[in-house]
Scaffold this motif. Sequence first.
Motif, short mmCIF file in Angstrom:
data_model
loop_
_atom_site.label_atom_id
_atom_site.label_comp_id
_atom_site.label_asym_id
_atom_site.label_seq_id
_atom_site.Cartn_x
_atom_site.Cartn_y
_atom_site.Cartn_z
N GLN A 151 25.14 -32.69 -0.80
CA GLN A 151 25.47 -31.43 -1.37
C GLN A 151 24.40 -31.38 -2.34
OE1 GLN A 151 29.79 -31.23 -2.05
NE2 GLN A 151 29.54 -29.52 -0.64
N LEU A 152 24.01 -29.98 -2.48
CA LEU A 152 23.31 -29.67 -3.74
C LEU A 152 23.93 -28.57 -4.32
CD1 LEU A 152 19.53 -30.18 -2.31
CD2 LEU A 152 20.95 -31.96 -3.69
N VAL A 153 24.30 -28.47 -5.46
CA VAL A 153 25.05 -27.31 -6.07
C VAL A 153 24.34 -26.93 -7.47
CG1 VAL A 153 27.29 -26.64 -7.07
CG2 VAL A 153 27.16 -28.10 -5.03
N GLU A 154 23.92 -25.52 -7.12
CA GLU A 154 23.16 -24.95 -8.40
C GLU A 154 24.21 -24.18 -9.24
OE1 GLU A 154 20.41 -24.06 -4.40
OE2 GLU A 154 22.63 -23.99 -5.21
N SER A 155 23.80 -24.19 -10.56
CA SER A 155 24.71 -23.57 -11.62
C SER A 155 23.78 -23.00 -12.62
CB SER A 155 26.00 -24.38 -12.12
OG SER A 155 25.20 -25.50 -12.81
N GLY A 156 24.17 -22.14 -13.50
CA GLY A 156 23.30 -21.80 -14.61
C GLY A 156 22.80 -20.14 -14.55
N GLY A 157 22.78 -19.95 -13.23
CA GLY A 157 22.38 -18.43 -13.30
C GLY A 157 23.09 -17.30 -14.04
N GLY A 158 22.37 -16.25 -14.01
CA GLY A 158 23.02 -14.98 -14.63
C GLY A 158 22.26 -13.79 -14.86
N SER A 159 22.46 -13.23 -15.68
CA SER A 159 21.74 -11.72 -16.20
C SER A 159 21.35 -11.87 -17.64
CB SER A 159 22.61 -10.60 -16.11
OG SER A 159 23.11 -10.16 -14.84
N VAL A 160 20.06 -11.87 -17.74
CA VAL A 160 19.44 -11.73 -19.06
C VAL A 160 18.68 -10.56 -19.31
CG1 VAL A 160 19.60 -14.32 -19.40
CG2 VAL A 160 17.67 -13.24 -18.47
N GLN A 161 17.86 -10.32 -20.53
CA GLN A 161 17.25 -9.15 -20.70
C GLN A 161 15.78 -9.88 -20.66
OE1 GLN A 161 18.27 -7.51 -24.58
NE2 GLN A 161 19.31 -5.69 -23.18
N THR A 162 14.78 -9.16 -20.51
CA THR A 162 13.48 -9.52 -20.41
C THR A 162 13.08 -10.24 -21.74
OG1 THR A 162 12.89 -7.46 -19.23
CG2 THR A 162 11.03 -8.70 -20.55
N GLY A 163 12.22 -11.24 -21.36
CA GLY A 163 12.06 -12.29 -22.92
C GLY A 163 13.15 -13.50 -23.10
N GLY A 164 14.29 -13.47 -22.39
CA GLY A 164 15.24 -14.06 -22.57
C GLY A 164 15.15 -15.64 -21.82
N SER A 165 15.99 -16.39 -21.88
CA SER A 165 15.96 -17.70 -21.32
C SER A 165 17.34 -18.17 -20.58
CB SER A 165 15.77 -18.63 -22.35
OG SER A 165 14.48 -18.60 -23.33
N LEU A 166 17.14 -18.74 -19.41
CA LEU A 166 18.34 -19.48 -18.67
C LEU A 166 17.80 -20.95 -18.52
CD1 LEU A 166 19.20 -16.84 -16.24
CD2 LEU A 166 20.47 -17.45 -17.92
N ARG A 167 18.89 -21.69 -18.38
CA ARG A 167 18.77 -23.16 -17.65
C ARG A 167 19.55 -23.40 -16.63
NH1 ARG A 167 20.73 -28.74 -19.82
NH2 ARG A 167 18.85 -30.06 -19.29
N LEU A 168 18.96 -23.46 -15.39
CA LEU A 168 19.42 -23.79 -14.15
C LEU A 168 19.42 -25.20 -13.92
CD1 LEU A 168 17.60 -21.51 -11.57
CD2 LEU A 168 19.57 -21.07 -13.28
N SER A 169 20.91 -25.65 -13.14
CA SER A 169 21.07 -27.04 -13.21
C SER A 169 21.35 -27.13 -11.60
CB SER A 169 22.31 -27.40 -13.71
OG SER A 169 22.25 -27.33 -15.31
N CYS A 170 21.17 -28.46 -11.03
CA CYS A 170 21.56 -28.83 -9.61
C CYS A 170 21.90 -30.03 -9.49
CB CYS A 170 19.91 -28.66 -8.76
SG CYS A 170 20.35 -29.20 -7.21
N ALA A 171 23.35 -30.18 -9.27
CA ALA A 171 23.71 -31.31 -9.00
C ALA A 171 23.75 -31.87 -7.52
CB ALA A 171 25.32 -31.32 -9.60
N ALA A 172 23.58 -33.18 -7.48
CA ALA A 172 23.42 -33.64 -6.16
C ALA A 172 24.38 -34.75 -5.91
CB ALA A 172 21.92 -34.35 -5.88
N SER A 173 24.81 -34.74 -4.52
CA SER A 173 25.87 -35.80 -4.27
C SER A 173 25.54 -36.17 -2.62
CB SER A 173 27.31 -35.41 -4.31
OG SER A 173 27.43 -34.27 -3.55
N GLY A 174 25.87 -37.30 -2.25
CA GLY A 174 25.74 -37.63 -0.87
C GLY A 174 24.51 -38.34 -0.24
N LEU A 175 23.41 -38.32 -1.46
CA LEU A 175 22.42 -39.19 -1.22
C LEU A 175 21.73 -39.85 -2.22
CD1 LEU A 175 19.33 -36.16 -1.75
CD2 LEU A 175 21.63 -36.23 -2.69
N THR A 176 20.75 -40.78 -1.90
CA THR A 176 20.38 -41.52 -3.28
C THR A 176 19.41 -40.59 -3.85
OG1 THR A 176 20.57 -43.55 -1.73
CG2 THR A 176 19.10 -43.47 -3.63
#
Length: 123
Positions: free
Chosen positions: A3-28
């Motif tokens: 499983q790969l599970v993303e998080s951190g998306g959303g809505s921002v204004q031009t010039g803004g910042s976001l940090r996406l994360s991806c959590a992995a399980s079931g694999l080395t």
Amino acid sequence: QVQLVESGGGSVQTGGSLRLSCAASGLTFNSYTVGWFRQAPGKEREFVAGISRLGGRTNYADSVKGRFTISRDNPKNMYLQMNSLNAEDTAIYYCAATGGNNVYTEPNLYDYWGQGTQVTVSS
């Protein structure tokens, strides 16, 4: 089960910042190169950034160089720091994993995919 599970998306204004994360399980996790792809409506899925299995190599699409930074925190997390966002960055962002140490840019060379997280940039 991988499983790969993303998080951190959303809505921002031009010039803004976001940090996406991806959590992995079931694999080395540190046996896999991982990457971020994105797909905007009506467009093909495109490579954004990738990082080799131990973090020694990174690769970025020209459109995001200098604005986005990919990193990983073995044993199971990957991140995408996105700065100076603009409307062209609006898309669903996916994390993906491929065996080995090559940072491929072709989506079909990745074995596992997350479900995606929406990023919307508005003016």
